[in-house]
Design a protein around this motif. Sequence first.
Motif, PDB file in Angstrom:
ATOM      1  N   GLN A  86       1.600  15.680 -21.980  1.00 16.62           N
ATOM      2  CA  GLN A  86       1.159  14.326 -22.297  1.00 16.62           C
ATOM      3  C   GLN A  86      -0.212  14.440 -22.959  1.00 16.62           C
ATOM      4  N   GLY A  87      -0.228  15.094 -24.130  1.00 16.38           N
ATOM      5  CA  GLY A  87      -1.491  15.351 -24.816  1.00 16.38           C
ATOM      6  C   GLY A  87      -2.282  14.082 -25.069  1.00 16.38           C
ATOM      7  N   THR A  88      -3.564  14.232 -25.179  1.00 15.20           N
ATOM      8  CA  THR A  88      -4.607  13.201 -25.360  1.00 15.20           C
ATOM      9  C   THR A  88      -4.882  12.423 -24.071  1.00 15.20           C
ATOM     10  N   CYS A  89      -4.034  12.590 -23.061  1.00 15.37           N
ATOM     11  CA  CYS A  89      -4.159  11.742 -21.871  1.00 15.37           C
ATOM     12  C   CYS A  89      -4.866  12.415 -20.702  1.00 15.37           C
ATOM     13  N   THR A  90      -5.147  13.713 -20.847  1.00 17.29           N
ATOM     14  CA  THR A  90      -5.934  14.442 -19.849  1.00 17.29           C
ATOM     15  C   THR A  90      -5.355  14.277 -18.450  1.00 17.29           C
ATOM     16  N   MET A  91      -4.111  14.715 -18.324  1.00 13.92           N
ATOM     17  CA  MET A  91      -3.423  14.606 -17.038  1.00 13.92           C
ATOM     18  C   MET A  91      -3.900  15.728 -16.140  1.00 13.92           C
ATOM     19  N   LYS A  92      -4.792  15.389 -15.262  1.00 20.93           N
ATOM     20  CA  LYS A  92      -5.342  16.414 -14.380  1.00 20.93           C
ATOM     21  C   LYS A  92      -5.151  16.008 -12.933  1.00 20.93           C
ATOM     22  N   TYR A  93      -5.596  16.868 -12.056  1.00 20.12           N
ATOM     23  CA  TYR A  93      -5.480  16.582 -10.630  1.00 20.12           C
ATOM     24  C   TYR A  93      -6.405  15.433 -10.256  1.00 20.12           C
ATOM     25  N   SER A  94      -5.825  14.429  -9.598  1.00 15.92           N
ATOM     26  CA  SER A  94      -6.608  13.328  -9.032  1.00 15.92           C
ATOM     27  C   SER A  94      -6.717  13.601  -7.537  1.00 15.92           C
ATOM     28  N   PRO A  95      -7.868  14.113  -7.103  1.00 16.62           N
ATOM     29  CA  PRO A  95      -7.952  14.628  -5.729  1.00 16.62           C
ATOM     30  C   PRO A  95      -7.612  13.573  -4.676  1.00 16.62           C
ATOM     31  N   LYS A  96      -6.841  14.006  -3.685  1.00 16.06           N
ATOM     32  CA  LYS A  96      -6.381  13.085  -2.627  1.00 16.06           C
ATOM     33  C   LYS A  96      -7.530  12.579  -1.781  1.00 16.06           C
ATOM     34  N   SER A 148     -10.829  12.124 -13.819  1.00  9.94           N
ATOM     35  CA  SER A 148      -9.807  12.381 -12.785  1.00  9.94           C
ATOM     36  C   SER A 148      -9.199  11.197 -12.066  1.00  9.94           C
ATOM     37  N   THR A 149      -9.614   9.973 -12.335  1.00  6.37           N
ATOM     38  CA  THR A 149      -9.038   8.906 -11.508  1.00  6.37           C
ATOM     39  C   THR A 149      -7.585   8.710 -11.938  1.00  6.37           C
ATOM     40  N   PRO A 150      -6.707   8.448 -10.986  1.00  3.89           N
ATOM     41  CA  PRO A 150      -5.270   8.497 -11.300  1.00  3.89           C
ATOM     42  C   PRO A 150      -4.859   7.449 -12.331  1.00  3.89           C
ATOM     43  N   HIS A 151      -3.814   7.770 -13.083  1.00  3.86           N
ATOM     44  CA  HIS A 151      -3.433   6.915 -14.210  1.00  3.86           C
ATOM     45  C   HIS A 151      -2.569   5.715 -13.813  1.00  3.86           C
ATOM     46  N   GLY A 152      -2.007   5.737 -12.611  1.00  8.20           N
ATOM     47  CA  GLY A 152      -1.338   4.553 -12.074  1.00  8.20           C
ATOM     48  C   GLY A 152      -0.209   3.976 -12.908  1.00  8.20           C
ATOM     49  N   CYS A 153       0.533   4.816 -13.627  1.00  2.00           N
ATOM     50  CA  CYS A 153       1.608   4.345 -14.509  1.00  2.00           C
ATOM     51  C   CYS A 153       1.074   3.530 -15.683  1.00  2.00           C
ATOM     52  N   ASP A 211       0.833  -1.211   0.000  1.00  2.00           N
ATOM     53  CA  ASP A 211       0.000   0.000   0.000  1.00  2.00           C
ATOM     54  C   ASP A 211       0.865   1.258   0.000  1.00  2.00           C
ATOM     55  N   GLU A 212       1.938   1.213   0.771  1.00  2.00           N
ATOM     56  CA  GLU A 212       2.841   2.372   0.840  1.00  2.00           C
ATOM     57  C   GLU A 212       3.333   2.740  -0.574  1.00  2.00           C
ATOM     58  N   ILE A 213       3.758   1.752  -1.315  1.00  2.00           N
ATOM     59  CA  ILE A 213       4.340   2.027  -2.632  1.00  2.00           C
ATOM     60  C   ILE A 213       3.263   2.391  -3.659  1.00  2.00           C
ATOM     61  N   THR A 214       2.146   1.702  -3.638  1.00  2.00           N
ATOM     62  CA  THR A 214       1.122   2.013  -4.663  1.00  2.00           C
ATOM     63  C   THR A 214       0.432   3.350  -4.382  1.00  2.00           C
ATOM     64  N   HIS A 215       0.592   3.871  -3.178  1.00  2.00           N
ATOM     65  CA  HIS A 215       0.022   5.190  -2.897  1.00  2.00           C
ATOM     66  C   HIS A 215       1.004   6.331  -3.186  1.00  2.00           C
ATOM     67  N   ARG A 216       2.228   5.995  -3.543  1.00  2.00           N
ATOM     68  CA  ARG A 216       3.184   7.054  -3.862  1.00  2.00           C
ATOM     69  C   ARG A 216       2.672   7.870  -5.048  1.00  2.00           C
ATOM     70  N   SER A 217       2.654   9.194  -4.877  1.00  2.00           N
ATOM     71  CA  SER A 217       2.204  10.070  -5.968  1.00  2.00           C
ATOM     72  C   SER A 217       2.960   9.799  -7.260  1.00  2.00           C
ATOM     73  N   GLU A 218       4.266   9.517  -7.115  1.00  2.00           N
ATOM     74  CA  GLU A 218       5.105   9.353  -8.309  1.00  2.00           C
ATOM     75  C   GLU A 218       4.613   8.197  -9.176  1.00  2.00           C
ATOM     76  N   PHE A 219       4.133   7.134  -8.525  1.00  2.00           N
ATOM     77  CA  PHE A 219       3.599   6.002  -9.285  1.00  2.00           C
ATOM     78  C   PHE A 219       2.104   6.167  -9.565  1.00  2.00           C
ATOM     79  N   LEU A 220       1.388   6.569  -8.530  1.00  2.00           N
ATOM     80  CA  LEU A 220      -0.080   6.619  -8.638  1.00  2.00           C
ATOM     81  C   LEU A 220      -0.540   7.573  -9.736  1.00  2.00           C
ATOM     82  N   THR A 221       0.146   8.704  -9.877  1.00  2.00           N
ATOM     83  CA  THR A 221      -0.378   9.724 -10.790  1.00  2.00           C
ATOM     84  C   THR A 221       0.442   9.872 -12.070  1.00  2.00           C
ATOM     85  N   ALA A 222       1.373   8.954 -12.307  1.00  2.00           N
ATOM     86  CA  ALA A 222       2.129   9.012 -13.567  1.00  2.00           C
ATOM     87  C   ALA A 222       1.365   8.260 -14.648  1.00  2.00           C
TER      88      ALA A 222
END
Lengths: 463, 529
Positions: B95-105, B295-300, A95-106
């Motif tokens: 990162q066009g076409t991908c709609t990189m926006k804020y995913s609220p915490k 807005s849901t995060p893209h998760g790599c 959970d710690e790693i998958t919640h990292r902003s760097e991974f979660l929002t990339a």
Amino acid sequence: MGKKPFIHPYIPNSVPEVQKKMLEEIGAKDIEELYEDIPPELRLKRDLNLPEPLLSELELKRHVEEILNKNISCGERVSFLGGGCGRHYVPAICDEITHRSEFLTAYAGEPYEDAGRFQVLFEYESLMAEILDFDVVNVPTFDWGQAASTSVRMAGRITGRKKVLVADTVSPDRLAIIKNYCHPVMSVALVGHQADTGLLDMGDLKAKLSPETAAVYFENPSYLGFIETQGEAISAVARAGGALSLAGVDPLSLGVLKPPSQYGVDIACGDIQGLGNHMYFGGTLGGFIATRDEERFVMEYPSRLFGIAGTSVEGEWGFGDVAYSRTSFDGREKGKEFVGTAAALHGIAAAVYLSLMGPQGLRDLGRHILQKARYAALKLSGLNGVKIRFRSVPFKEFVVDFSGTGKRVAEINERLLEAGLFGGIDLTKEFPELRGCALYSFTEMTAKSDVDKLTETLRSILG
Amino acid sequence: MDIGKNSTLRNFHQAKWDEEVIFELSNPGERGLVVPGVEAGIEEIAGDGISSIPEIMRRKEPPALPEISQMRVLKHFLRISQQNLGADLNVDIGQGTCTMKYSPKINEVLASSKKASDIHPCQDASTVQGALRIMYELDLFLREISGLDRFSLQPSSGSHAILAMASLVRKYHETRGEGDKRDEIITTIFSHPSDAAAAAVKGFKIVTIYYDETGLPDIQSLKKAVSDRTAALFITNPEDTGIYNPRIAEFTELIHRAGGLCGYDQANANGILGITRAKEAGFDMCFFNLHKTFSTPHGCGGPASGALGVTKALVDYLPVPIVEFDGKKYSLNWDLPQTIGKTRSFYGVFPAILKAYAWIMSLGGEGLKEVARVAVLNNNYLLKKITAIKGATSPFKAGKRRIEQVRYSWEELTKETGVDTHEFALRMADFGFHLWSSHHPFLVPQPFTVEPTESYSKEELDEYLDGLRHVAEEARRDPETVKSAPHRSVVHKIDESTFDDPAKWAITWRAYIKKHGPPARRRERRTTS
């Protein structure tokens, strides 16, 4: 007076003064002017009819939590539900790693500024490769159903054949996915099982295998829970017929069960949800596909395959896409099937999970689950009228046959629910011949006291 | 690094740990996690478990997973995470076409609840009324946003929703006795590659419409392509160019007249929420990527969700189950007579569904429209500023407005300096930015695609613009610095020569060792260089 401006915390440039300044720079009088290309008849001429916004985070939290509180979680009761979504322990570091902003929002950066996601997913592939004993594993796809479907289509392209034989003990969900994914390019036929063991009916397999058969697909452990012991023989029959052997496996079983490559399987697939991902109502599945490192296999993957390489600096690791030209990103409809966003974050969780578990952890887990399931089977089979349906050895799930109790599974599950227990999946609808049967799942999360409570509650329900 | 005095550029350097591959950290005997043994009383009855496995199926050699203590595992993955730029950290508009926006915490907090994470899909409906309500209400919201009549939340991404659309199209024509005849799906070259690729999986022949001089799909080509073999049109609008096709209703009408269906790829609908809808443009189906617009995060690269909407006439074809509400209780309906079956196990990517629901609840109708308006404002602001950079152009429709993104070109800059768009992007990484080129094929020469969404302030847009200006100027002044970039990112120029060579590519660590031998430890590697 104009309307009160709508200033939202998520929208910095909702401030009117900023908008005004930007419009001046653009040379437009208002934002409306920017929509000049949309014909009036296509414009929505009213406000969207949606609930009033909950602009304050606190109000939003209250609202959503109030709804979520209508759910009763498995942790608040005792659950014996599995069937492709497993309740397994999720280590804190996952959970710690998958919640990292760097991974979660990339998302989709280059292997330079986003080197991390390339490395972690390469490591995911590599760790999975060790438990599967295969040299190639893909970046995760949506789920096991998709992984199985793509395995079948890969086999179709590799062999140039259009029929797949599927063991009829496959999960009904997965079968429906495979059928839809294959139609109309390939056709699906089922192979029966032995009534007493559930194992694949080898006679039926041989009878149905033809020069048009691209592949034979079976699962190990099967959806119905037992260990398929004929893997070697199934693969041999497939091979003799010029077809490929495909197996869906539970990665959590591979600390104790033989990996598919060692019984002749050409393409393995399965799900990574249990590897460090919470259940989320079945929403955190992730599919893997694995093969030998042969060009004829590798070039048929539709998925991203991240590889390792050197860089212009000696001793530095770099990563990137292997054989990118296969993909639909490169070739549109000429690519292999299609690729896009799938389940990378669940792959990251799996990488962390397998790194933590190591060989000993995975073996201990397999052993624990086997013991738990066996204990439960012994306890339940002591109940009046209750039988364990198949003679074969289960891994973590097995079919409990209540048909001798005079009570329907739905009725039993209702009574269990009243007692705070989520009874096993009712197989009555899914498998007509398993009327009165339910699929029970036992994991390291199932306490001995849970099994004992189940046994005693069933005893009182069944009389 | 020579950053001009008036520039807002950062003196950036990305984290670089020179971190090992996880297998290099293994020390035999170390443990990252201990699995509990079974409780007392079980082994006596159930035995040791392992010996119950038939001999032929027992694993002989343990998997060669690394053996690493817990904190070192944590450190490894934290370091690798730092070697990744997330949208939370950068001005992620390249990162066009991908709609990189804020995913609220707050949505992550809500989704972390055990009431969301610890529920099983086969629980009795009475115990998951909250989850079903969220699915049902999100369906209602999306109906209103699109004008269509029903949504399935089952597809697991935009591409997956395209596959589901293609499956619906096939089933629809089959039930009307035209399954064999209608074997063509028409799409456009500026629509996402999956509009072609996922449709082809369902056995359709793909007909691709190119664009006219205005950058819009050529309606004359469409007229020629439409026939009684047309099964459907899958199209984006606006396309990757950001130009809204004002004749879209004519497109859908042409297809309908020929007996085909129309599927709207709204993976990215960020510029038109509350402005214009699928229904009025004549579409039978559409889908929204919850991980983009909502807005849901893209998760790599996932988890994702491609919510698929249809008109009344197609509801019966949707994947099962869908959620129903009788005024009191929510339930799953498995009984759709013409269903295509399933595209995913269970019901959909619930965490994404929950977060999208929360995002819409935070914004409401007025907020969604403001999202679109600001996304378009930001985009046109960038358009004005980027096209003022020497060497950058916005092909098609010069001087006209765009919706939510623009596909630009560095062609003039490349001609002048020799720096291409890929090299340009890698230099942008030195300032903490992504810059993406384009889907293939590169129809716009030396392409780059920028989509600012609503999430970034004017100051942040200006900072990104300073990045573009700086690198463009540098390409003239000092092209070698650009061409040899990145210099301040995680890694240096990657040797890509092995990636297409079956004898050398290494998709896993074990394959690397087989092909290239065990690598020296990091310290030794350095001392030999």
